[in-house]
Motif scaffolding. Structure first.
Motif, short mmCIF file in Angstrom:
data_model
loop_
_atom_site.label_atom_id
_atom_site.label_comp_id
_atom_site.label_asym_id
_atom_site.label_seq_id
_atom_site.Cartn_x
_atom_site.Cartn_y
_atom_site.Cartn_z
N UNK A 177 0.82 -1.20 0.00
CA UNK A 177 0.00 0.00 0.00
C UNK A 177 0.86 1.26 0.00
N UNK A 178 1.93 1.27 0.80
CA UNK A 178 2.83 2.42 0.85
C UNK A 178 3.53 2.62 -0.49
N UNK A 181 1.19 4.25 -2.96
CA UNK A 181 0.98 5.68 -2.69
C UNK A 181 2.13 6.54 -3.21
N UNK A 182 3.32 5.98 -3.28
CA UNK A 182 4.48 6.73 -3.77
C UNK A 182 4.43 6.96 -5.27
N UNK A 183 3.72 6.10 -6.00
CA UNK A 183 3.56 6.22 -7.45
C UNK A 183 4.89 6.48 -8.17
N UNK A 184 5.86 5.59 -8.01
CA UNK A 184 7.16 5.81 -8.65
C UNK A 184 7.07 5.67 -10.17
N UNK A 185 7.84 6.48 -10.85
CA UNK A 185 7.91 6.35 -12.31
C UNK A 185 8.60 5.05 -12.69
N UNK A 186 9.62 4.68 -11.88
CA UNK A 186 10.38 3.46 -12.14
C UNK A 186 10.47 2.61 -10.88
N UNK A 187 10.41 1.32 -11.06
CA UNK A 187 10.71 0.35 -10.01
C UNK A 187 11.90 -0.47 -10.50
N UNK A 188 13.00 -0.37 -9.79
CA UNK A 188 14.22 -1.09 -10.17
C UNK A 188 14.37 -2.30 -9.26
N UNK A 189 14.34 -3.48 -9.85
CA UNK A 189 14.47 -4.72 -9.09
C UNK A 189 15.92 -5.17 -9.18
N UNK A 200 9.53 -11.85 -11.68
CA UNK A 200 9.05 -10.93 -10.65
C UNK A 200 8.51 -9.62 -11.25
N UNK A 201 8.85 -9.35 -12.49
CA UNK A 201 8.43 -8.09 -13.11
C UNK A 201 6.91 -7.99 -13.15
N UNK A 202 6.26 -9.09 -13.55
CA UNK A 202 4.80 -9.08 -13.69
C UNK A 202 4.11 -8.79 -12.36
N UNK A 203 4.66 -9.31 -11.26
CA UNK A 203 4.10 -9.06 -9.93
C UNK A 203 4.06 -7.57 -9.64
N UNK A 204 5.15 -6.88 -9.93
CA UNK A 204 5.22 -5.45 -9.63
C UNK A 204 4.41 -4.63 -10.63
N UNK A 205 4.28 -5.11 -11.85
CA UNK A 205 3.46 -4.40 -12.83
C UNK A 205 1.98 -4.44 -12.44
N UNK A 206 1.55 -5.56 -11.85
CA UNK A 206 0.18 -5.66 -11.36
C UNK A 206 -0.03 -4.73 -10.18
N UNK A 207 1.00 -4.62 -9.35
CA UNK A 207 0.93 -3.76 -8.18
C UNK A 207 0.97 -2.28 -8.57
N UNK A 208 1.77 -1.97 -9.60
CA UNK A 208 1.98 -0.58 -10.02
C UNK A 208 1.86 -0.50 -11.53
N UNK A 209 0.64 -0.51 -12.05
CA UNK A 209 0.44 -0.55 -13.51
C UNK A 209 0.96 0.67 -14.25
#
Length: 247
Positions: A177-178, A181-189, A200-209
């Motif tokens: 949830x946190x 709320x941050x709505x990052x432009x990029x998530x670097x794994x 793991x990319x798909x998991x985070x794309x579902x979380x942060x479309x």
């Protein structure tokens, strides 16, 4: 000189300074170079050192790190052996550490040459010609953990052209949830310490479309030492990818 290294990035540094035959102990995570020196024994992990084995070596110098090694174990070793414990939060700290290691191991000329190469490489890393984007650098899954302010990773993010969306220091846990709320432009794994993969990319794309999610080489972002010579070119290649994605 008998040297024991407790940190993978600093072990690689020692080998690249031509000190491989003087390394008598290294951790199981010291994977670069793949072939260790003929005298190098395995002395446990960075967080669970084999103290008895280290002391049996009777090292002239132990090289460790405040963040990577456990305080209690370092304190015990310091009562028995000469130690050099680094505390790396940024680019300048890393260069100072290389210089110090060079001084302690009588390899200052090679260390200075390495520092010059790293500085020259990072001089080629220029600011992106677009507004910096905020990013989250994820280092662990379940629980989710990120790289925050006051870390070497944070400094490398800034040099690459990102704004770290995490305002907390060190390596805070974060809820889903946190993160949303941050709505990052990029998530670097990161590829380390948790080995994030394509799955793991798909998991985070579902979380942060609305976020761009990509895998990055954790060694380039977190290994302070001779690997920094290669890191600058890696960051330049990432910048090109970011610019392509921004179009």
């Amino acid at each position: 000189m008998k040297i024991v290294s407790l940190v993978p990035s600093q072990t690689e540094l020692l080998y690249d300074l031509g000190l491989g035959e003087q390394i008598y102990g290294q951790t199981k995570f010291c994977i670069h170079p793949m072939e260790r020196g003929k005298n190098a024994q395995m002395i446990g992990g960075t967080k669970n050192l084999n103290i008895e084995r280290i002391l049996a070596i009777k090292p002239d110098l132990i090289i460790g790190n405040k963040e990577e090694n456990e305080k209690e174990q370092i304190a015990l070793l310091q009562t028995q052996c000469d130690t050099c414990i680094s505390d790396i939060a940024n680019f300048e700290d890393a260069l100072a550490m290389i210089a110090k290691v060079g001084e302690l191991t009588h390899s200052s000329i090679k260390a200075t040459s390495m520092i010059d190469k790293i500085s020259d490489a990072f001089d080629k890393l220029k600011p992106l010609p677009i507004q910096p984007k905020n990013a989250i650098y994820v280092i662990w899954d379940s629980p989710l953990m990120t790289a925050g302010q006051g870390t070497f990773i944070n400094d490398m993010l800034q040099k690459t052209g990102f704004v770290n969306a995490i305002e907390s220091t060190r390596y805070p846990q974060i809820t889903e949830n946190e993160l949303q709320k941050l709505k990052p432009a990029y998530v670097l794994l990161s590829s380390e310490p948790y080995p994030f993969k394509e799955k793991h990319i798909e998991k985070f794309k579902k979380m942060l479309p609305d976020s761009d999610v990509l895998l990055v080489d954790g060694e380039m972002f977190s290994w302070y030492g001779s690997r920094m010579i290669k890191a600058a070119d890696y960051f330049i290649s990432l910048q090109k990818e970011f610019l392509t994605r921004a179009q």
